[in-house]
Design an enzyme around this catalytic site. Structure first.
Site, PDB file in Angstrom:
ATOM      1  N   ASP A  14       0.872  -1.193   0.000  1.00 21.43           N
ATOM      2  CA  ASP A  14       0.000   0.000   0.000  1.00 21.43           C
ATOM      3  C   ASP A  14       0.899   1.229   0.000  1.00 21.43           C
ATOM      4  OD1 ASP A  14      -2.387   1.594   0.142  1.00 21.43           O
ATOM      5  OD2 ASP A  14      -1.994   1.917   2.252  1.00 21.43           O
ATOM      6  N   CYS A  77      -4.209  -1.470  -1.859  1.00 17.06           N
ATOM      7  CA  CYS A  77      -4.437  -0.050  -2.134  1.00 17.06           C
ATOM      8  C   CYS A  77      -5.459   0.019  -3.269  1.00 17.06           C
ATOM      9  CB  CYS A  77      -3.117   0.588  -2.553  1.00 17.06           C
ATOM     10  SG  CYS A  77      -3.241   2.281  -3.139  1.00 17.06           S
ATOM     11  N   CYS A 179     -11.074   2.977   0.124  1.00 19.70           N
ATOM     12  CA  CYS A 179      -9.646   3.256   0.334  1.00 19.70           C
ATOM     13  C   CYS A 179      -9.256   2.558   1.630  1.00 19.70           C
ATOM     14  CB  CYS A 179      -9.419   4.770   0.457  1.00 19.70           C
ATOM     15  SG  CYS A 179      -7.789   5.232   1.093  1.00 19.70           S
TER      16      CYS A 179
HETATM   17  N1  DGL Z   1      -4.736   3.318   0.811  1.00 19.33           N
HETATM   18  C1  DGL Z   1      -4.845   3.714  -0.550  1.00 19.33           C
HETATM   19  C2  DGL Z   1      -6.152   3.225  -1.179  1.00 19.33           C
HETATM   20  O1  DGL Z   1      -6.706   2.225  -0.741  1.00 19.33           O
HETATM   21  C3  DGL Z   1      -4.656   5.152  -0.939  1.00 19.33           C
HETATM   22  C4  DGL Z   1      -4.155   6.142  -0.009  1.00 19.33           C
HETATM   23  C5  DGL Z   1      -3.432   7.236  -0.764  1.00 19.33           C
HETATM   24  O2  DGL Z   1      -4.106   8.095  -1.366  1.00 19.33           O
HETATM   25  O3  DGL Z   1      -2.193   7.160  -0.729  1.00 19.33           O
HETATM   26  O4  DGL Z   1      -6.641   3.804  -2.119  1.00 19.33           O
END
Ligand code: DGL
Length: 248
Positions: A14, A77, A179
């Site tokens: 991530d 992510c 997210c």
């Molecule tokens: N944790 C990431 C996601 O699931 C994104 C976080 C970020 O914008 O860096 O989209």
């Protein structure tokens, strides 16, 4: 093709701390595998970067992942899954699991649903087609441009009233966390909307388990979990805290 030998650890990736809950779920469901968590905390938020930049950062990280000959990789992510997972799957032969917003589960409840996501995920063709395929026309996707970075910096100590500032005012029947960072504040989001909240964490971990198998043994205590890239100390500390909270 790179990554033909598939006997190494499972690599979970991530941008920052967001994927740590998914790492915990994967490690629990696949206790015979070792894990390496790759992060890039100093470049959070990925979701506010141009798509090309995100894919070039992810490409760099996947070169390091491929060098470990992983049994599998998990893109923990939503942003990276939405923008890059297709091209990663073309490039590498090891299995790549990507987390996606739990649109199908939310739509199954039969009412309207709100998908909270980073700007990049919210604008992605991938989420649009997920909503068309499974959303039954009842989903609304709203970008939360500041939320991921806010969680990354304030983890476990969100200031009171942040919900009013960072979440859209809506009255859906349920909410999808699009997210992985948002999972850290899932309880608050649930209390704010007073509606069920879905994340893709268990479904994604279960998908990994079906792909890489597990003989049913439990050697969780011997399992190795390493942290590579970004703020390694912070990621390990947050992960340890997640495990402690789960043990209580
Ligand atoms: N944790 C990431 C996601 O699931 C994104 C976080 C970020 O914008 O860096 O989209």
């Amino acid at each position: 093709m790179k990554g033909d030998k598939a006997c190494g650890p499972v690599c979970v990736f991530d941008s920052g701390i967001g994927g740590l809950n998914l790492l915990a779920a994967c490690a629990r469901l696949c206790p015979e595998h070792d894990f390496v968590y790759f992060a890039d905390n100093y470049n959070v938020p990925y979701g506010s970067l141009p798509p090309r930049k995100v894919c070039s950062l992810v490409d760099g990280i996947f070169e390091k992942i491929a060098a470990l000959a992983p049994s599998a990789a998990v893109v923990a992510c939503n942003t990276a899954t939405a923008l890059c997972v297709e091209s990663l799957r073309k490039r590498y032969t090891f299995p790549i699991v990507g987390i996606q917003p739990a649109v199908k589960q939310a739509a199954a409840l039969g009412g309207s649903f709100l998908v909270l996501a980073t700007p990049a995920t919210a604008n992605s063709a991938s989420l649009a087609s997920l909503c068309i395929k499974y959303g039954g026309g009842r989903g609304e996707v709203v970008a939360c441009p500041r939320l991921a970075a806010f969680v990354e910096d304030n983890i476990f100590s969100m200031p009171s009233g942040w919900e009013e500032e960072l979440l859209p005012r809506r009255s859906p029947s349920c909410v999808v966390l699009g997210c992985t960072h948002y999972a850290f504040v899932a309880e608050s989001i649930k209390n704010y909307y007073l509606r069920p909240v879905f994340d893709g964490i268990l479904g994604t971990a279960d998908h990994l388990r079906t792909l890489i198998g597990n003989s049913g043994g439990n050697c969780y205590h011997n399992q190795k979990i390493a942290f590579v890239g970004g703020d390694e100390q912070k990621n390990r500390a947050v992960f340890d805290k997640i495990l402690n909270l789960k043990c209580k």
